[in-house]
Design a protein around this motif. Sequence first.
Motif, mmCIF file in Angstrom:
data_model
loop_
_atom_site.group_PDB
_atom_site.id
_atom_site.type_symbol
_atom_site.label_atom_id
_atom_site.label_comp_id
_atom_site.label_asym_id
_atom_site.label_seq_id
_atom_site.Cartn_x
_atom_site.Cartn_y
_atom_site.Cartn_z
ATOM 1 N N ARG A 16 0.859 -1.179 -0.080
ATOM 2 C CA ARG A 16 -0.081 -0.013 -0.013
ATOM 3 C C ARG A 16 0.798 1.272 0.016
ATOM 4 O O ARG A 16 1.885 1.402 0.856
ATOM 5 C CB ARG A 16 -0.787 -0.075 1.191
ATOM 6 C CG ARG A 16 -1.892 1.285 1.321
ATOM 7 C CD ARG A 16 -2.507 1.097 2.494
ATOM 8 N NE ARG A 16 -2.950 2.657 3.002
ATOM 9 C CZ ARG A 16 -2.790 3.070 4.033
ATOM 10 N NH1 ARG A 16 -2.079 2.690 4.934
ATOM 11 N NH2 ARG A 16 -3.174 4.389 4.193
ATOM 12 N N LEU A 17 0.572 2.084 -0.980
ATOM 13 C CA LEU A 17 1.604 3.427 -1.077
ATOM 14 C C LEU A 17 0.362 4.487 -0.690
ATOM 15 O O LEU A 17 -0.653 4.670 -1.060
ATOM 16 C CB LEU A 17 1.926 3.517 -2.370
ATOM 17 C CG LEU A 17 3.086 2.577 -2.733
ATOM 18 C CD1 LEU A 17 3.427 2.930 -4.143
ATOM 19 C CD2 LEU A 17 4.210 2.497 -1.881
ATOM 20 N N VAL A 18 1.005 5.632 0.163
ATOM 21 C CA VAL A 18 0.459 6.762 0.352
ATOM 22 C C VAL A 18 0.866 7.526 -0.524
ATOM 23 O O VAL A 18 2.105 7.920 -0.985
ATOM 24 C CB VAL A 18 0.631 7.166 1.684
ATOM 25 C CG1 VAL A 18 0.116 8.466 2.213
ATOM 26 C CG2 VAL A 18 0.418 6.263 2.706
ATOM 27 N N THR A 19 0.104 8.701 -1.197
ATOM 28 C CA THR A 19 0.531 9.587 -2.062
ATOM 29 C C THR A 19 1.506 10.608 -1.552
ATOM 30 O O THR A 19 1.327 10.951 -0.193
ATOM 31 C CB THR A 19 -0.668 10.724 -2.607
ATOM 32 O OG1 THR A 19 -1.191 11.053 -1.516
ATOM 33 C CG2 THR A 19 -1.903 9.586 -3.219
ATOM 34 N N LEU A 20 2.424 11.199 -2.396
ATOM 35 C CA LEU A 20 3.668 11.921 -1.740
ATOM 36 C C LEU A 20 2.918 13.335 -1.463
ATOM 37 O O LEU A 20 3.416 13.824 -0.429
ATOM 38 C CB LEU A 20 4.515 12.050 -3.060
ATOM 39 C CG LEU A 20 5.480 11.089 -3.489
ATOM 40 C CD1 LEU A 20 6.269 11.105 -4.524
ATOM 41 C CD2 LEU A 20 6.082 10.377 -2.138
ATOM 42 N N GLN A 21 1.925 13.893 -1.900
ATOM 43 C CA GLN A 21 1.360 14.941 -1.382
ATOM 44 C C GLN A 21 0.782 14.670 -0.149
ATOM 45 O O GLN A 21 0.957 15.854 0.967
ATOM 46 C CB GLN A 21 0.120 15.382 -2.404
ATOM 47 C CG GLN A 21 0.471 15.573 -3.865
ATOM 48 C CD GLN A 21 0.683 14.472 -4.676
ATOM 49 O OE1 GLN A 21 0.490 13.314 -4.288
ATOM 50 N NE2 GLN A 21 0.816 14.911 -5.814
ATOM 51 N N ARG A 22 0.217 13.622 0.499
ATOM 52 C CA ARG A 22 -0.253 13.429 1.730
ATOM 53 C C ARG A 22 1.017 13.428 2.579
ATOM 54 O O ARG A 22 0.971 13.804 3.755
ATOM 55 C CB ARG A 22 -1.158 12.263 1.776
ATOM 56 C CG ARG A 22 -2.494 12.225 1.619
ATOM 57 C CD ARG A 22 -3.166 11.166 1.997
ATOM 58 N NE ARG A 22 -3.256 10.797 3.243
ATOM 59 C CZ ARG A 22 -3.531 9.546 3.800
ATOM 60 N NH1 ARG A 22 -3.876 8.376 3.042
ATOM 61 N NH2 ARG A 22 -3.569 9.502 5.290
ATOM 62 N N VAL A 23 2.026 12.795 2.298
ATOM 63 C CA VAL A 23 3.234 12.775 3.159
ATOM 64 C C VAL A 23 3.768 14.022 3.268
ATOM 65 O O VAL A 23 4.144 14.539 4.260
ATOM 66 C CB VAL A 23 4.127 11.924 2.301
ATOM 67 C CG1 VAL A 23 5.610 11.866 3.310
ATOM 68 C CG2 VAL A 23 3.773 10.353 2.465
ATOM 69 N N ASP A 24 3.917 14.814 2.328
ATOM 70 C CA ASP A 24 4.307 16.284 2.331
ATOM 71 C C ASP A 24 3.391 17.237 3.293
ATOM 72 O O ASP A 24 4.021 17.833 4.148
ATOM 73 C CB ASP A 24 4.169 16.890 1.049
ATOM 74 C CG ASP A 24 5.424 16.166 0.115
ATOM 75 O OD1 ASP A 24 6.517 15.755 0.502
ATOM 76 O OD2 ASP A 24 5.183 16.542 -1.216
ATOM 77 N N ALA A 25 2.310 16.950 3.187
ATOM 78 C CA ALA A 25 1.188 17.619 4.036
ATOM 79 C C ALA A 25 1.553 17.107 5.697
ATOM 80 O O ALA A 25 1.429 17.991 6.406
ATOM 81 C CB ALA A 25 -0.174 17.483 3.732
ATOM 82 N N ALA A 26 1.825 16.064 5.696
ATOM 83 C CA ALA A 26 1.909 15.577 7.026
ATOM 84 C C ALA A 26 3.351 16.188 7.768
ATOM 85 O O ALA A 26 3.531 16.653 8.917
ATOM 86 C CB ALA A 26 1.879 14.085 7.149
#
Length: 147
Positions: A16-26
């Motif tokens: 399962r991968l999380v989008t890079l945009q969600r990681v950046d926001a976190a």
Amino acid sequence: MIRKELHAHLAPTGIRLVTLQRVDAAVKMTDNSLGDLNASVAKSIGCDTIMVGEVTEKSSRYYGVYSEVRAGANIQIIRASTGDVLWQGSHTAVIRGGGIPFGIGSFVMNSVFAGMNLYGDQEVWVVQDLARRIVLAIPDLAYRGED
């Protein structure tokens, strides 16, 4: 660029991968020290395992009759809740052009090939090669479509 390519090369796997945009926001929302960053980011995106790394090399060198484009990275996969390193790897990818001249003709040709090696998509290709090497080195990845 390396991060995006790693994400793209991990996409066909069964994980399962999380989008890079969600990681950046976190990451932007986290005010913790670097030691707590992995756990905070992982918790906010709903994952217990996170991939972190550092670029160790990104260079282009030209020596007249020889050139090379390099990209390297140290990567770790960490269980955020415990801080345990599940996997780590260090890889470097290199694309070379030109060579040792053995005469005036080969001197000219090697100079041309060395120069051509520094233009175009060589930087993209070396980063893609690096990402491919890292993903292939991670044990127990199951690709979709495999038994």
